[in-house]
Design a protein around this motif. Structure first.
Motif, PDB file in Angstrom:
ATOM      1  N   LEU A 161      53.773 -83.819   1.102  1.00 33.81           N
ATOM      2  CA  LEU A 161      54.716 -82.715   1.216  1.00 33.81           C
ATOM      3  C   LEU A 161      54.390 -81.660   0.170  1.00 33.81           C
ATOM      4  O   LEU A 161      53.928 -81.980  -0.932  1.00 33.81           O
ATOM      5  N   LEU A 162      54.666 -80.413   0.486  1.00 37.32           N
ATOM      6  CA  LEU A 162      54.393 -79.325  -0.457  1.00 37.32           C
ATOM      7  C   LEU A 162      55.159 -79.532  -1.758  1.00 37.32           C
ATOM      8  O   LEU A 162      54.603 -79.375  -2.847  1.00 37.32           O
ATOM      9  N   VAL A 163      56.425 -79.915  -1.666  1.00 42.23           N
ATOM     10  CA  VAL A 163      57.225 -80.119  -2.878  1.00 42.23           C
ATOM     11  C   VAL A 163      56.641 -81.245  -3.729  1.00 42.23           C
ATOM     12  O   VAL A 163      56.625 -81.156  -4.953  1.00 42.23           O
ATOM     13  N   SER A 164      56.126 -82.290  -3.101  1.00 47.07           N
ATOM     14  CA  SER A 164      55.508 -83.394  -3.843  1.00 47.07           C
ATOM     15  C   SER A 164      54.276 -82.913  -4.592  1.00 47.07           C
ATOM     16  O   SER A 164      54.067 -83.272  -5.760  1.00 47.07           O
ATOM     17  N   LYS A 165      53.468 -82.115  -3.947  1.00 45.90           N
ATOM     18  CA  LYS A 165      52.248 -81.601  -4.576  1.00 45.90           C
ATOM     19  C   LYS A 165      52.568 -80.663  -5.738  1.00 45.90           C
ATOM     20  O   LYS A 165      51.948 -80.747  -6.799  1.00 45.90           O
ATOM     21  N   VAL A 166      53.544 -79.783  -5.545  1.00 44.10           N
ATOM     22  CA  VAL A 166      53.910 -78.833  -6.592  1.00 44.10           C
ATOM     23  C   VAL A 166      54.458 -79.562  -7.816  1.00 44.10           C
ATOM     24  O   VAL A 166      54.055 -79.299  -8.954  1.00 44.10           O
ATOM     25  N   LEU A 167      55.373 -80.497  -7.596  1.00 49.14           N
ATOM     26  CA  LEU A 167      55.966 -81.230  -8.714  1.00 49.14           C
ATOM     27  C   LEU A 167      54.941 -82.105  -9.428  1.00 49.14           C
ATOM     28  O   LEU A 167      54.975 -82.242 -10.643  1.00 49.14           O
ATOM     29  N   LYS A 168      54.014 -82.692  -8.663  1.00 46.34           N
ATOM     30  CA  LYS A 168      52.967 -83.495  -9.289  1.00 46.34           C
ATOM     31  C   LYS A 168      52.094 -82.624 -10.178  1.00 46.34           C
ATOM     32  O   LYS A 168      51.809 -82.978 -11.322  1.00 46.34           O
ATOM     33  N   ASP A 169      51.659 -81.483  -9.673  1.00 41.12           N
ATOM     34  CA  ASP A 169      50.812 -80.584 -10.461  1.00 41.12           C
ATOM     35  C   ASP A 169      51.529 -80.058 -11.707  1.00 41.12           C
ATOM     36  O   ASP A 169      50.915 -79.872 -12.746  1.00 41.12           O
ATOM     37  N   LYS A 170      52.820 -79.842 -11.608  1.00 44.47           N
ATOM     38  CA  LYS A 170      53.558 -79.284 -12.748  1.00 44.47           C
ATOM     39  C   LYS A 170      53.932 -80.341 -13.780  1.00 44.47           C
ATOM     40  O   LYS A 170      53.780 -80.124 -14.970  1.00 44.47           O
ATOM     41  N   TYR A 171      54.430 -81.502 -13.340  1.00 43.39           N
ATOM     42  CA  TYR A 171      55.023 -82.453 -14.279  1.00 43.39           C
ATOM     43  C   TYR A 171      54.196 -83.708 -14.571  1.00 43.39           C
ATOM     44  O   TYR A 171      54.361 -84.306 -15.620  1.00 43.39           O
ATOM     45  N   HIS A 172      53.359 -84.124 -13.641  1.00 39.89           N
ATOM     46  CA  HIS A 172      52.569 -85.338 -13.894  1.00 39.89           C
ATOM     47  C   HIS A 172      51.228 -85.274 -13.161  1.00 39.89           C
ATOM     48  O   HIS A 172      50.935 -86.084 -12.291  1.00 39.89           O
ATOM     49  N   PRO A 173      50.356 -84.338 -13.570  1.00 39.09           N
ATOM     50  CA  PRO A 173      49.094 -84.150 -12.848  1.00 39.09           C
ATOM     51  C   PRO A 173      48.097 -85.294 -13.003  1.00 39.09           C
ATOM     52  O   PRO A 173      47.274 -85.515 -12.120  1.00 39.09           O
ATOM     53  N   LYS A 174      48.163 -86.049 -14.104  1.00 41.56           N
ATOM     54  CA  LYS A 174      47.123 -87.037 -14.371  1.00 41.56           C
ATOM     55  C   LYS A 174      47.577 -88.480 -14.216  1.00 41.56           C
ATOM     56  O   LYS A 174      46.773 -89.386 -14.358  1.00 41.56           O
ATOM     57  N   GLN A 175      48.857 -88.703 -13.963  1.00 40.50           N
ATOM     58  CA  GLN A 175      49.323 -90.081 -13.866  1.00 40.50           C
ATOM     59  C   GLN A 175      50.433 -90.214 -12.836  1.00 40.50           C
ATOM     60  O   GLN A 175      50.904 -89.234 -12.287  1.00 40.50           O
ATOM     61  N   SER A 176      50.817 -91.430 -12.604  1.00 43.12           N
ATOM     62  CA  SER A 176      51.865 -91.731 -11.632  1.00 43.12           C
ATOM     63  C   SER A 176      53.206 -91.168 -12.086  1.00 43.12           C
ATOM     64  O   SER A 176      53.497 -91.102 -13.279  1.00 43.12           O
ATOM     65  N   LEU A 177      54.032 -90.811 -11.137  1.00 39.16           N
ATOM     66  CA  LEU A 177      55.371 -90.317 -11.424  1.00 39.16           C
ATOM     67  C   LEU A 177      56.186 -91.343 -12.204  1.00 39.16           C
ATOM     68  O   LEU A 177      56.957 -91.001 -13.094  1.00 39.16           O
ATOM     69  N   LEU A 178      55.988 -92.603 -11.904  1.00 37.72           N
ATOM     70  CA  LEU A 178      56.765 -93.654 -12.554  1.00 37.72           C
ATOM     71  C   LEU A 178      56.303 -93.949 -13.986  1.00 37.72           C
ATOM     72  O   LEU A 178      57.037 -94.561 -14.754  1.00 37.72           O
ATOM     73  N   LYS A 179      55.095 -93.512 -14.341  1.00 38.46           N
ATOM     74  CA  LYS A 179      54.560 -93.793 -15.671  1.00 38.46           C
ATOM     75  C   LYS A 179      54.581 -92.584 -16.604  1.00 38.46           C
ATOM     76  O   LYS A 179      54.344 -92.719 -17.794  1.00 38.46           O
ATOM     77  N   CYS A 180      54.852 -91.417 -16.072  1.00 38.63           N
ATOM     78  CA  CYS A 180      54.805 -90.216 -16.905  1.00 38.63           C
ATOM     79  C   CYS A 180      56.083 -90.069 -17.733  1.00 38.63           C
ATOM     80  O   CYS A 180      57.112 -90.623 -17.401  1.00 38.63           O
ATOM     81  N   LYS A 181      55.965 -89.333 -18.830  1.00 31.08           N
ATOM     82  CA  LYS A 181      57.127 -89.035 -19.674  1.00 31.08           C
ATOM     83  C   LYS A 181      57.763 -87.750 -19.149  1.00 31.08           C
ATOM     84  O   LYS A 181      57.088 -86.891 -18.605  1.00 31.08           O
ATOM     85  N   VAL A 182      59.050 -87.623 -19.379  1.00 28.90           N
ATOM     86  CA  VAL A 182      59.765 -86.432 -18.935  1.00 28.90           C
ATOM     87  C   VAL A 182      59.319 -85.240 -19.777  1.00 28.90           C
ATOM     88  O   VAL A 182      59.353 -85.297 -21.003  1.00 28.90           O
ATOM     89  N   ALA A 183      58.895 -84.206 -19.109  1.00 29.02           N
ATOM     90  CA  ALA A 183      58.452 -82.996 -19.800  1.00 29.02           C
ATOM     91  C   ALA A 183      59.643 -82.288 -20.437  1.00 29.02           C
ATOM     92  O   ALA A 183      60.757 -82.375 -19.924  1.00 29.02           O
ATOM     93  N   ARG A 184      59.411 -81.593 -21.524  1.00 31.77           N
ATOM     94  CA  ARG A 184      60.500 -80.902 -22.223  1.00 31.77           C
ATOM     95  C   ARG A 184      61.079 -79.782 -21.354  1.00 31.77           C
ATOM     96  O   ARG A 184      62.231 -79.436 -21.466  1.00 31.77           O
ATOM     97  N   ASN A 185      60.253 -79.198 -20.485  1.00 29.46           N
ATOM     98  CA  ASN A 185      60.711 -78.088 -19.649  1.00 29.46           C
ATOM     99  C   ASN A 185      61.177 -78.545 -18.264  1.00 29.46           C
ATOM    100  O   ASN A 185      61.364 -77.735 -17.386  1.00 29.46           O
ATOM    101  N   ALA A 186      61.375 -79.837 -18.101  1.00 32.87           N
ATOM    102  CA  ALA A 186      61.812 -80.349 -16.797  1.00 32.87           C
ATOM    103  C   ALA A 186      63.293 -80.017 -16.594  1.00 32.87           C
ATOM    104  O   ALA A 186      64.080 -80.032 -17.521  1.00 32.87           O
ATOM    105  N   SER A 187      63.643 -79.710 -15.350  1.00 34.35           N
ATOM    106  CA  SER A 187      65.033 -79.348 -15.064  1.00 34.35           C
ATOM    107  C   SER A 187      65.841 -80.557 -14.653  1.00 34.35           C
ATOM    108  O   SER A 187      65.394 -81.515 -14.134  1.00 34.35           O
TER     109      SER A 187
END
Length: 187
Positions: A161-187
């Motif tokens: 999905l487009l939203v999945s790709k956008v969020l992956k590129d912005k918040y966790h481009p190099k690792q799994s969503l379940l393993k990444c840390k919450v970014a400081r600029n995350a909403s």
């Protein structure tokens, strides 16, 4: 029509884009589908409108004229559904959830002479299922977490999905969503 820009974009570029789009206006604040378009400042202030809307709606209903079953239906079908869309997109502050619960509890138990009546049972116990001795009102914090979990599940199970790709590129481009840390600029 209006447009929102990132704070990283220079003012000159913003003006050029607005002119290229036919003198479109830049938005500083506003709502789209009931949600704030710009998420800044205190979340208490940002999401306080939900509490206020529920409070206003409950004031319009004649509490004394409704039976317990009528109040239950009104709370479950209207007051508890009002924050659903917002909670499916944002993590609501605990304080706002507690304040909404307090507004609903005050409506449930009623008031006399401008003062709230005695609450004979805590809202936490009233939020239990009927088989557990409660009335089945939603625990707003748990419901919020479940709705956000549903969004995460959709991102994991539908990565194309487009939203999945956008969020992956912005918040966790190099690792799994379940393993990444919450970014400081995350909403």
């Amino acid at each position: 029509m209006e447009v929102i820009f990132s704070t990283n974009l220079e003012q000159e570029a913003k003006m050029k884009v607005c002119q290229a789009l036919g003198n479109i206006q830049k938005v500083n604040q506003g709502k789209y589908l009931g949600l704030p378009m710009v998420v800044t400042g205190s979340k208490q202030q940002l999401f306080g409108y939900i509490r206020d809307n529920i409070q206003q709606r409950l004031k319009k209903w004649k509490n004394k004229l409704l039976s317990a079953a009528g109040k239950e239906v009104m709370l479950k079908s209207v007051a508890m559904t009002m924050p659903t869309y917002t909670m499916s997109c944002f993590k609501m502050p605990k304080k706002i959830c507690k304040e909404i619960n307090a507004v609903m509890a005050n409506y449930w138990w009623g008031e006399a002479n401008g003062r709230n009546k005695m609450h004979w049972r805590s809202w936490n116990k009233m939020s239990l299922g009927r088989k557990d001795g409660g009335l089945g009102f939603l625990d707003l914090e748990a419901f919020n977490t479940a709705l956000l979990g549903k969004q995460v599940w959709r991102l994991i199970t539908q990565p194309n999905l487009l939203v999945s790709k956008v969020l992956k590129d912005k918040y966790h481009p190099k690792q799994s969503l379940l393993k990444c840390k919450v970014a400081r600029n995350a909403s």
